[in-house]
Scaffold this motif. Structure first.
Motif: not given
Length: 399
Positions: A115-129
Motif C-alpha cells: 500500500q504505497n499511499r497513506a493518510l496524513p499521520g501514517y507512513e506508506p509501506e515499502t518492500i521489506p528487505n
C-alpha cells in the motif's frame, strides 16, 4: 434600435444557437469501441443490480471518513480500471513475498501487496528487505462473467502438464485453498482439498467475489464482513463497506459485456487470424471457450471468444520476476485474454502498456518478450514477412 427590435434580435440569435446545437454535440462512440455496458438478455432485476454495481465501481470514491486506508493504493475501483479498461504505470500494483508454492512468507510485514499511499499521520509501506516482488498492471474487467463460468472440467481438458501431445505447450491450473467465505462453484473439481483458481495475473483468485473482496481490502484499505482485517494494524475491525455493495460490484463484473471485435471481415484481419493459428499462438490464447451452467441465463452455456485458456504457462526467464502466488511457479503466468486488446490505448493514455507489468509498449514488443512455452511461436513470428507481421498485428488490434 427599438426595444421591440432588440427583443426580436435576441430571440433570433437564441433560435440560431439552439437550432444548431446538434452540430456541436459530440458524436456518440460505437458500441464496439466501448468496453463498458451490460450483457444483452439480463432480467430487469439483473439490470438494476448491474446499475447499482456500476455506481459503486465507477462513482464511489472513498475518503478517511468512509474508511479509506489508512494505507492504500487507490481511492476507488475506477481509479485503476477507468472505463473498465486496463491500467497504466501510475496505477500498477506491487505484489511481494512469495517465491514458491509454500506460501507468502511476508504476510506479517504487509504482504502480499504494497500500500504505497497513506493518510496524513501514517507512513506508506515499502518492500521489506529480502522480499521478492513483481509489478501488476490492472487488467480490463469486461467479459469476466464468461470466464467465471468456464467449467473446471474444460480447464482440466486444456491442461497438458507433461506435454503429452509434444507441441511444447504444457499449461496447468493454479490450485489453491478456498477462502472461508467462498463456496465451490457448481461442478468444481478438487485435488487434495484445493480448487482451480482462474482470475488475476497468476490465476490466484478463485472467483469474482474473492477478486472484489481482495481489491477493496488490498487496494483501498476497506474492510468487509468477508475480510474484516485492517491492512494497517492487522486487527479485525467492523466492516467499512456493506455486503450489498460487495454483491452489487460482483454482479456488475459478472454481467459486463464481452469486448466486441471490430473489422472482422477485412482481408488483412482475416489473414492475420490465419497466421495467429499457423504460428501456434492459439494453443494458449484459445479463440473460443464455452460456459457451463450459470444462474445468470445470459451467461449459461454460451460460446465466447476470449483468446485465453485460463491456464498457467512458463513464459521463460525474461518474464520471471521471482515472485508468485498460489501453486504457480515464478516464471508462470495465466494466459491473459486478448479480447479488447486493440482498445487498450483508450484507457492507457493513447499508449500500450502490455504484459503483466506494462513493460511492453506495443503489441510487437509484447510478442517478442514471450519465451518459455511461447518461444517457438515468437520465433515463427520473427520469420514472417513484414506484410504478414502487419496483418497479424491488425488482427490483434481488431479483438
Amino acid at each position: 434600435m427599438s426595444l421591440e427590435n432588440k427583443l426580436f434580435h435576441k430571440i433570433l440569435v437564441l433560435g440560431l444557437l439552439f437550432g444548431s446545437c446538434d452540430k456541436y454535440e459530440p458524436i456518440a462512440p460505437l458500441e464496439e469501441e466501448l468496453l463498458d455496458g451490460p450483457l444483452e438478455g439480463l432480467t430487469s432485476a439483473q439490470n438494476a443490480q448491474f446499475l447499482a454495481g456500476d455506481i459503486a465501481f465507477n462513482d464511489d470514491v472513498f475518503t478517511s471518513r468512509s474508511g479509506l486506508g489508512p494505507i492504500f493504493v487507490a481511492t476507488s475501483c475506477a481509479s485503476c480500471h477507468a472505463g473498465d479498461g486496463k491500467g497504466t504505470p501510475f496505477t500498477t500494483l506491487t505484489r511481494f513475498g512469495q517465491t514458491d508454492a509454500t506460501g507468502n512468507q511476508f504476510l506479517h510485514l504487509g504482504g502480499p501487496q504494497i500500500q504505497n499511499r497513506a493518510l496524513p499521520g501514517y507512513e506508506p509501506e515499502t518492500i521489506p528487505n529480502g522480499a521478492t516482488f513483481s509489478k501488476f498492471t490492472p487488467p480490463a474487467v469486461t467479459g469476466l462473467g464468461f470466464l467465471q463460468y468456464v467449467t473446471d472440467a474444460d480447464i482440466m481438458a486444456m491442461s497438458d502438464p507433461n506435454d503429452d501431445d509434444g507441441d511444447g505447450i504444457s499449461g496447468v491450473p493454479n490450485w489453491g485453498t478456498l477462502k472461508e467465505y467462498l463456496d465451490p462453484l457448481d461442478n468444481a473439481i478438487a485435488q487434495d482439498g484445493k480448487y482451480i483458481h482462474r482470475f488475476g495475473k497468476k490465476a490466484a483468485a478463485y472467483d469474482l467475489l474473492q477478486q472484489t473482496v481482495d481489491a477493496y481490502n488490498q487496494d483501498i484499505g476497506i474492510a468487509s464482513s468477508f475480510d474484516p482485517k485492517d491492512v494497517y494494524s492487522g486487527l479485525t475491525i467492523d466492516p467499512e463497506v456493506s455486503d450489498k455493495t460487495i454483491r452489487d460490484v460482483v454482479a456488475y463484473l459478472n454481467t459486463l459485456k464481452a469486448p466486441i471485435p471490430r473489422n472482422q471481415e477485412a482481408s488483412k484481419v482475416q489473414n492475420g487470424k490465419s497466421l495467429f493459428s499457423q504460428i501456434n499462438c492459439a494453443s494458449c490464447h484459445r479463440p473460443e471457450l464455452v460456459t457451463g451452467y450459470s444462474p445468470i441465463e445470459a451467461l449459461s452455456h454460451k460460446t465466447f471468444q476470449p483468446y485465453s485458456d485460463l491456464l498457467l504457462h512458463d513464459m521463460g526467464p525474461g518474464l520471471d520476476d521471482g515472485y508468485t502466488e498460489g501453486s504457480a511457479l515464478t516464471s508462470e503466468w495465466r494466459t491473459p485474454p486478448l479480447w479488447g486488446l486493440g482498445l487498450s490505448p483508450t484507457t492507457q493514455g493513447g499508449q500500450y502498456f502490455l504484459l503483466h507489468d506494462g513493460r511492453a509498449h506495443s503489441i510487437e514488443e509484447a510478442i517478442l518478450m514471450h519465451g518459455g512455452e511461447a518461444e517457438n511461436s515468437k520465433n515463427q513470428y520473427q520469420n514472417l514477412t513484414q506484410s504478414e507481421k502487419n496483418d497479424l498485428i491488425k488482427f490483434l488490434e481488431s479483438l
